[in-house]
Design an enzyme around this catalytic site. Structure first.
Site, short mmCIF file in Angstrom:
data_model
loop_
_atom_site.label_atom_id
_atom_site.label_comp_id
_atom_site.label_asym_id
_atom_site.label_seq_id
_atom_site.Cartn_x
_atom_site.Cartn_y
_atom_site.Cartn_z
N ALA A 116 31.62 38.41 41.61
CA ALA A 116 30.72 37.88 42.63
C ALA A 116 30.82 38.70 43.92
O ALA A 116 29.81 38.90 44.59
CB ALA A 116 31.05 36.41 42.92
N ALA A 117 32.00 39.19 44.24
CA ALA A 117 32.16 40.02 45.44
C ALA A 117 31.33 41.29 45.31
O ALA A 117 30.73 41.75 46.29
CB ALA A 117 33.63 40.36 45.66
N ASP A 134 32.59 31.36 43.04
CA ASP A 134 33.06 32.51 43.81
C ASP A 134 32.07 32.93 44.89
O ASP A 134 32.44 33.11 46.04
CB ASP A 134 33.35 33.70 42.89
CG ASP A 134 34.61 33.53 42.07
OD1 ASP A 134 35.32 32.52 42.26
OD2 ASP A 134 34.89 34.40 41.23
N SER A 192 36.18 46.47 35.66
CA SER A 192 34.91 46.30 36.38
C SER A 192 34.83 47.36 37.45
O SER A 192 34.91 48.53 37.17
CB SER A 192 34.78 44.88 36.94
OG SER A 192 33.50 44.71 37.47
N SER A 193 34.72 46.98 38.71
CA SER A 193 34.58 47.98 39.77
C SER A 193 35.80 48.01 40.67
O SER A 193 35.75 48.54 41.77
CB SER A 193 33.32 47.70 40.58
OG SER A 193 32.20 47.88 39.77
N GLY A 194 36.88 47.39 40.25
CA GLY A 194 38.09 47.45 41.03
C GLY A 194 38.29 46.27 41.96
O GLY A 194 39.26 46.20 42.68
N LEU A 195 37.36 45.33 41.97
CA LEU A 195 37.52 44.13 42.77
C LEU A 195 37.85 42.98 41.85
O LEU A 195 37.49 42.96 40.69
CB LEU A 195 36.25 43.83 43.56
CG LEU A 195 35.84 44.88 44.59
CD1 LEU A 195 34.55 44.47 45.28
CD2 LEU A 195 36.93 45.08 45.63
N SER A 196 38.53 41.99 42.40
CA SER A 196 38.98 40.89 41.55
C SER A 196 37.85 39.92 41.20
O SER A 196 37.98 39.12 40.31
CB SER A 196 40.11 40.13 42.24
OG SER A 196 39.65 39.58 43.46
#
Length: 142
Positions: A79-80, A122, A72-76
């Site tokens: 939702a973040a 989330d 994805s974009s590197g975040l877990s």
């Protein structure tokens, strides 16, 4: 084209740039036939805000970077990502959006724009929690 209406994003994990204007009408991914790219959550945030009746004039410039090795974009949490883009666009456009509205907007990003089958846990935890406080969520359907 007004320079201030542009969104320009770069990623620490993924190549290329994401560019679009806030006055471009966003369609759900299933309708747009556009290939899913790392900037889809930003376009989804614009979609959700437009769907909520918000008229944006001001774009954003940003760099996103998260933990190496995550897709994805590197975040877990996806939702973040959605919440971060929503809040950045809202701040740039002086919009005052409640946490409950942003939870719904993030749901629109994931369920309508990206056609994912995610729930709202989330984004609820992100938007309704306070630093050094215990958050209790009653998830029972009444």
């Amino acid at each position: 084209m007004d320079l201030y209406s542009k969104v320009l994003l770069r990623s620490g994990q993924f190549g290329g740039e994401v560019r679009f204007r806030v006055d471009q009408i966003q369609l759900p991914k299933a309708e747009s036939k556009e290939e899913c790219k790392w900037g889809s959550y930003a376009k989804g945030a614009l979609y959700a805000l437009q769907r909520g009746g918000n008229n944006l004039k001001q774009g954003i410039t940003g760099f996103i970077c998260g933990t190496k090795g995550l897709d994805s974009s590197g975040l877990s949490s996806s939702a973040a990502m959605g919440v971060a883009y929503l809040m950045a666009l809202e701040s740039a456009n002086n919009l005052s959006i409640s946490p409950a509205e942003n939870i719904e907007y993030d749901r629109l990003i994931e369920n309508e724009y990206l056609s994912l089958k995610n729930d709202i846990l989330d984004q609820s935890a992100i938007l309704l929690s306070s630093y050094e406080c215990l958050t209790c969520m009653d998830c029972k359907v009444s």
